[in-house]
Write a protein that holds these residues in place. Structure first.
Motif, mmCIF file in Angstrom:
data_model
loop_
_atom_site.group_PDB
_atom_site.id
_atom_site.type_symbol
_atom_site.label_atom_id
_atom_site.label_comp_id
_atom_site.label_asym_id
_atom_site.label_seq_id
_atom_site.Cartn_x
_atom_site.Cartn_y
_atom_site.Cartn_z
ATOM 1 N N ALA A 398 0.827 -1.210 0.000
ATOM 2 C CA ALA A 398 0.000 0.000 0.000
ATOM 3 C C ALA A 398 0.858 1.255 0.000
ATOM 4 N N VAL A 401 2.516 1.691 -3.496
ATOM 5 C CA VAL A 401 1.573 2.051 -4.553
ATOM 6 C C VAL A 401 1.058 3.479 -4.379
ATOM 7 N N HIS A 402 0.752 3.867 -3.146
ATOM 8 C CA HIS A 402 0.035 5.128 -2.918
ATOM 9 C C HIS A 402 0.903 6.264 -2.389
ATOM 10 N N LYS A 410 2.217 0.005 -10.134
ATOM 11 C CA LYS A 410 0.818 -0.334 -10.381
ATOM 12 C C LYS A 410 0.606 -1.837 -10.543
ATOM 13 N N ASP A 413 -0.615 -3.354 -7.411
ATOM 14 C CA ASP A 413 -2.036 -3.153 -7.146
ATOM 15 C C ASP A 413 -2.879 -4.133 -7.943
ATOM 16 N N ARG A 463 -6.446 -2.836 0.821
ATOM 17 C CA ARG A 463 -7.400 -1.732 0.706
ATOM 18 C C ARG A 463 -7.620 -1.042 2.056
ATOM 19 N N ALA A 466 -4.510 1.050 2.640
ATOM 20 C CA ALA A 466 -4.393 2.115 1.638
ATOM 21 C C ALA A 466 -5.378 3.244 1.902
#
Length: 581
Positions: A398, A401-402, A410, A413, A463, A466
């Motif tokens: 997380a 990616v973020h 990516k 993800d 999720r 994130a």
């Protein structure tokens, strides 16, 4: 620990360091998620059991698929699976939408309580719910039918039927619909409904012409999610469908391997067909939602005005609370009733409630049973390790990616989302054939179950973390670094405390999901690595109903304790993070 070269969106991660870290995470996810499914798919085209790194490519064939498709009863098997999933989804949609509308948009009495009631069944494992309704609705010995016959009426409740399975599907998966729809109703701009009313539209026309189109993303998302979950579900069909001759694909896969002679490659082919169905549904969902704009939250939106129900307020409140009775109160009352009885042989109401037949002997016997105690410890170990390993891995994914701009991030993800479309029984089957031949000695240990759980629950875990990371403004990390703090200090003192709600939510969710999971571990356990849910299922197969009832109650108590402790820790940590004064 994540290296400093990937910290922050504006941080320099070097020429090779950042991409290398992403590559390492990608390889790890491929081994955990992609490899097992890949081995399963390859095995479906082979004539011998699949083995990672040991494929006999000379045996490529379509015979496994033709055998599955041409087997007598396959069309009925597929129709039953899809039909029950469709019926269960329809029932869940009706219940979930109705409860969401009552709780969010009406003046029904106790609507906040209804909101709490609507999500309670999420804490009831489907396996436990199936056991409870087995006790309540069995055609011969079910409590409902005994009560009906004692009243001089014919016993007409048959939970071992297509309708019975669809009913249990509906009540235990309605909370997923409720969560999606309730959130959409809260966020919807009420001024659009006001404009419709001012234009002369009636209440029904406004609902069907304005409200429903605006919450369509929530309806589609929740409906397809529930449909996918029900198609791949094992526990409820195994407990309630098989005794009545109602067969499902997930149970058939288990039977192809679990009963002699094992038909490994046909099981792989059937699993591949199930995987194609679930992946297709997930892609359809993404495609439908991507083609339309559903913006409903405006800067000057009005707070939705509760709909006055008039004289229907109290009757509808009773309907709302009856859902709690059907999904939680009644099933657990039945489980407790059976757990406390010495004998399960009764045919009249007076025999059912004979006080001489009640004791705590079953609880004592279960607490002294070495198999139950060992499986309970195994579940605690598996859940704990899944949380530790999963939380670290999910946080790394997380964050990368973020919170970074590393090329290739990516792909992480994309891979972590894949298990949404992969049934748990498929992940377990894939792990069996991919890891059993690897020279690392994991098969037959708890580690193979742990890694299977880590891969299966990756979408939920990533999720949850994130969502908290995305709420943290990058300026906070940049300010920390400008003050001379290093990456580790910033991560420990800034990022982790602010992201703690998401991290704790992920840990709590992992504990709950891993402690209750059944289908994924079906093909991965041995006599020494059996987990609690599998032991409970095994006792049910041996008709030890009282023991199953005791174990179901214990499992629920553990799950509730996990949730309560998690909420308490989140509140305490949140309060301690607030500035003084």
């Amino acid at each position: 620990m994540i290296p400093a070269f990937i910290a922050g969106r504006g941080a320099s991660y070097g020429r090779f360091g950042g991409p290398l870290f992403v590559a390492l995470l990608s390889v790890l996810l491929i081994v955990l998620i992609v490899l097992p499914v890949g081995v399963l798919l390859i095995g479906s085209f082979l004539s011998e059991p699949p083995r990672a790194l040991h494929f006999d490519w000379s045996g490529l064939t379509l015979r496994n698929y033709t055998n599955v498709l041409m087997e007598p009863g396959f069309s009925s098997l597929l129709a039953t699976t899809v039909g029950a999933a469709f019926s269960g989804t329809g029932g869940a949609m009706i219940i979930g939408i109705g409860l969401a509308w009552l709780a969010v948009r009406t003046d029904v009495p106790g609507r906040r309580m209804i909101e709490a009631v609507a999500v309670m069944p999420m804490f009831v494992p489907p396996l436990v719910g199936a056991f409870a309704w087995d006790i309540l609705g069995s055609p011969q010995s079910g409590i409902f039918n005994i009560l009906l016959r004692s009243a001089g009426l014919p016993g007409v409740v048959n939970i071992y039927s297509f309708t019975g399975v669809a009913f249990v599907f509906s009540i235990y998966y309605a909370p997923y619909v409720f969560l999606f729809v309730a959130s959409a109703l809260r966020n919807m701009d009420a001024s659009l409904e006001e404009a419709s009313a001012m234009s002369g539209a009636g209440r029904l026309r406004t609902i069907f012409g304005v409200t429903i189109p605006l919450i369509l993303p929530a309806l589609l998302s929740s409906g397809l999610l529930v449909f996918v979950l029900l198609i791949e579900l094992f526990s409820i069909p195994a407990v309630l469908g098989e005794p009545g001759g109602v067969h499902f694909v997930a149970v058939k896969i288990w039977e192809l391997i679990g009963f002699a002679p094992p038909r490994v490659n046909q099981a792989s082919a059937l699993g591949a067909l199930l995987l194609v169905v679930t992946v297709t549904l997930v892609l359809i969902q993404s495609r439908v939602l991507a083609q339309r704009s559903f913006v409903t939250v405006a800067g000057k939106g009005l707070r939705p005005k509760p709909v006055g129900l008039g004289g229907a307020r109290w009757p509808l409140a009773v309907v709302g609370f009856s859902y709690l009775f059907a999904a939680v109160v009644l099933p657990y009352a039945a489980l407790l009733f059976i757990a406390l009885r010495k004998s399960l042989f009764y045919s009249t109401v007076s025999a059912m409630f004979d006080p001489r037949q009640f004791s705590v002997e079953q609880f004592v016997a279960a607490s002294e049973n070495s198999v139950i105690k060992a499986s309970f410890v195994n579940s605690l170990l598996v859940s704990g390790a899944t949380v530790v390993i999963g939380s670290v891995l999910y946080f790394a994914i997380a964050y990368t990616v973020h919170r970074t701009r590393i090329p290739g991030r990516k792909i992480l993800d994309v891979i972590t989302v894949l298990p949404i479309a992969i049934p748990g029984i498929i992940i377990g089957l894939g792990y069996l054939w991919s890891w059993i031949s690897l020279p690392i000695g994991l098969y037959g240990t708890l580690w193979i179950i742990i890694f299977a759980y880590v891969s299966q629950f990756a979408p939920q875990g990533v999720r949850a973390i994130a969502s908290s990371l995305m709420q943290i403004h990058p300026e906070l990390e940049e300010s920390s670094r400008m003050c001379g703090a290093g990456f580790v200090y910033t991560l420990r003192r800034v990022v982790a405390p602010l992201a703690w709600p998401g991290i704790l939510a992920s840990m709590t969710l992992l504990l709950v999901l891993s402690f209750r999971e059944l289908a994924t571990a079906l093909f991965l356990y041995t006599s020494g690595t059996q987990v609690f849910s599998l032991t409970m299922f095994d006792f049910w197969q041996r008709s030890s109903t009282s023991t199953v009832a005791v174990m179901a109650i214990v499992q629920t108590i553990v799950l509730l304790a996990i949730v309560v402790i998690g909420q308490r820790l989140r509140r305490d940590r949140g309060a301690s993070a607030l500035p003084p004064g």
